[in-house]
Design an enzyme around this catalytic site. Structure first.
Site, short mmCIF file in Angstrom:
data_model
loop_
_atom_site.label_atom_id
_atom_site.label_comp_id
_atom_site.label_asym_id
_atom_site.label_seq_id
_atom_site.Cartn_x
_atom_site.Cartn_y
_atom_site.Cartn_z
N SER A 138 0.87 -1.19 0.00
CA SER A 138 0.00 0.00 0.00
C SER A 138 0.90 1.23 0.00
O SER A 138 1.99 1.19 0.59
CB SER A 138 -0.87 0.01 1.27
OG SER A 138 -1.39 1.30 1.49
N TYR A 151 -2.31 -0.77 10.09
CA TYR A 151 -2.35 -1.19 8.69
C TYR A 151 -1.07 -0.80 7.95
O TYR A 151 -0.43 -1.64 7.29
CB TYR A 151 -3.56 -0.54 8.01
CG TYR A 151 -3.66 -0.79 6.53
CD1 TYR A 151 -4.04 -2.04 6.05
CD2 TYR A 151 -3.39 0.21 5.60
CE1 TYR A 151 -4.14 -2.28 4.68
CE2 TYR A 151 -3.49 -0.01 4.24
CZ TYR A 151 -3.87 -1.26 3.78
OH TYR A 151 -3.96 -1.49 2.43
N1 LIG Z 1 -8.37 -0.50 -2.34
C1 LIG Z 1 -7.35 0.27 -1.96
O1 LIG Z 1 -7.43 1.52 -1.97
C2 LIG Z 1 -6.05 -0.36 -1.52
C3 LIG Z 1 -4.95 0.49 -1.33
C4 LIG Z 1 -3.75 -0.07 -0.92
C5 LIG Z 1 -3.64 -1.43 -0.74
N2 LIG Z 1 -4.72 -2.23 -0.92
C6 LIG Z 1 -4.56 -3.67 -0.70
O2 LIG Z 1 -5.08 -4.38 -1.79
C7 LIG Z 1 -5.43 -5.70 -1.37
C8 LIG Z 1 -6.81 -6.06 -1.92
O3 LIG Z 1 -7.78 -5.23 -1.35
P1 LIG Z 1 -9.03 -4.65 -2.15
O4 LIG Z 1 -8.86 -3.19 -2.21
O5 LIG Z 1 -9.23 -5.40 -3.41
O6 LIG Z 1 -10.23 -4.90 -1.12
P2 LIG Z 1 -11.27 -6.11 -1.01
O7 LIG Z 1 -12.14 -6.16 -2.22
O8 LIG Z 1 -11.92 -5.96 0.31
O9 LIG Z 1 -10.34 -7.40 -1.06
C9 LIG Z 1 -9.78 -8.03 0.06
C10 LIG Z 1 -9.89 -9.52 -0.19
O10 LIG Z 1 -9.13 -10.21 0.79
C11 LIG Z 1 -9.90 -11.31 1.27
N3 LIG Z 1 -9.51 -11.57 2.64
C12 LIG Z 1 -9.46 -10.68 3.67
N4 LIG Z 1 -9.07 -11.31 4.78
C13 LIG Z 1 -8.87 -12.61 4.45
C14 LIG Z 1 -8.46 -13.76 5.17
N5 LIG Z 1 -8.19 -13.70 6.48
N6 LIG Z 1 -8.37 -14.94 4.52
C15 LIG Z 1 -8.64 -14.99 3.20
N7 LIG Z 1 -9.01 -13.96 2.46
C16 LIG Z 1 -9.13 -12.77 3.08
C17 LIG Z 1 -11.36 -10.85 1.16
O11 LIG Z 1 -12.24 -11.96 1.00
P3 LIG Z 1 -13.11 -12.57 2.23
O12 LIG Z 1 -13.62 -11.39 3.01
O13 LIG Z 1 -14.17 -13.37 1.56
O14 LIG Z 1 -12.15 -13.40 2.99
C18 LIG Z 1 -11.33 -10.00 -0.11
O15 LIG Z 1 -11.61 -10.79 -1.25
C19 LIG Z 1 -5.34 -5.69 0.16
O16 LIG Z 1 -4.12 -6.28 0.55
C20 LIG Z 1 -5.32 -4.21 0.50
O17 LIG Z 1 -4.66 -3.94 1.71
C21 LIG Z 1 -5.92 -1.72 -1.32
#
Ligand SMILES: NC(=O)c1ccc[n+]([C@@H]2O[C@H](COP(=O)([O-])OP(=O)(O)OC[C@H]3O[C@@H](n4cnc5c(N)ncnc54)[C@H](OP(=O)(O)O)[C@@H]3O)[C@@H](O)[C@H]2O)c1
Length: 245
Positions: A138, A151
């Site tokens: 991130s 985080y």
């Molecule tokens: N969106 C942003 O602005 C942003 C910015 C910087 C970094 N990121 C990073 O990008 C990555 C993806 O996030 P996203 O933005 O696509 O959000 P998201 O749609 O909420 O995706 C997170 C995914 O991780 C899974 N997950 C969470 N905890 C888990 C666990 N304990 N075991 C297995 N699966 C788990 C969730 O599925 P379940 O809930 O079904 O388990 C969900 O599919 C993350 O690492 C996040 O920190 C996102």
């Protein structure tokens, strides 16, 4: 971009958001993609959308034993693993004084323990194919932003593990890199997106002048997976339209 036919890609948290867009991008290049997540119904819906080159394994990567079970299932089903995308992640916003033990533990278990354990379990399989690991970090890992200490520090750990493991696994032919998204339009950012003032402030500080789309991050992940990036390892690259440069 090379054709990825016959390659097997594991994407944790591939049922939604960035992981789902990344799965779709790999499938378009011919790869077989395994997605994981805790919610079986979400995974089923996503594999229906992604089609026959996708396969789902339900599980909680933050729990001891789950990373090894997931890697074993990938190998027993497909016989190989070429790319591991450590994408599953969780976070919270608010001052540390209001952040509970449970929240801190859940963030570190999901964002730090799980990628390390998955890489450990995947190493022998990735080494056979001179594979690649891409960790999703991130921009907060290197920025100074109040309210995200648990985080952002967990993602800083991911960045440093990326460099350390690039050094450790390089002799086996495995490359380890990280993509650090800026604010991207997914479920995890619902709170920020609903706060008009905060959203406006972030966009105004983003030189490219918009919120990221999941496919922006997927494209960056694909660059690192490509064999033409075969001399690039240990890098943590921001994909955030210039935010927090
Ligand atoms: N969106 C942003 O602005 C942003 C910015 C910087 C970094 N990121 C990073 O990008 C990555 C993806 O996030 P996203 O933005 O696509 O959000 P998201 O749609 O909420 O995706 C997170 C995914 O991780 C899974 N997950 C969470 N905890 C888990 C666990 N304990 N075991 C297995 N699966 C788990 C969730 O599925 P379940 O809930 O079904 O388990 C969900 O599919 C993350 O690492 C996040 O920190 C996102």
């Amino acid at each position: 971009m090379e054709n990825l036919q016959k390659k097997v890609v594991l994407i944790t948290g591939g049922g939604t958001g960035i992981g789902k867009a990344t799965a779709s991008a790999f499938i378009k290049k011919g790869a077989t993609v395994v997605i994981t997540g805790r919610r079986q119904a979400v995974l089923e819906q996503t594999t229906q959308e992604l089609g026959t080159q996708s396969y789902a394994i339900a599980g909680d990567v933050s729990k001891n034993g789950e990373p090894s079970r997931i890697i074993e299932e990938v190998i027993s089903k497909f016989g190989r693993l070429d790319v591991l995308v450590n994408n599953a992640g969780t976070g919270s916003m608010g001052p540390l004084s209001e952040t509970t033990d449970e929240v801190i533990e859940s963030i570190y278990r999901t964002n730090v323990f799980a990628p390390l354990a998955l890489i450990r379990e995947a190493t022998t399989h990735l080494a056979k194919n001179k594979g690649a690991v891409i960790n999703i970090s991130s921009v907060t890992s290197s920025g100074l932003m109040p309210g995200v200490a648990a985080y952002a520090s967990s993602k800083a750990a991911v960045d440093h593990a990326t460099r350390l493991l690039a050094a450790e696994l390089g002799p086996m032919g495995i490359r380890v890199n990280a993509v650090a998204p800026g604010l991207t339009d997914t479920d995890i950012t619902a709170d920020v997106k609903s706060n008009e003032q905060m959203l406006g402030m972030i966009i105004s500080q983003t030189p490219m002048g918009r919120l990221g789309e999941p496919k922006d991050i997927a494209n960056a992940v694909l660059l690192f997976a490509d064999n033409r990036a075969g001399w690039i390892t240990g890098q943590c690259v921001q994909a955030g339209g210039g935010y927090l440069l």
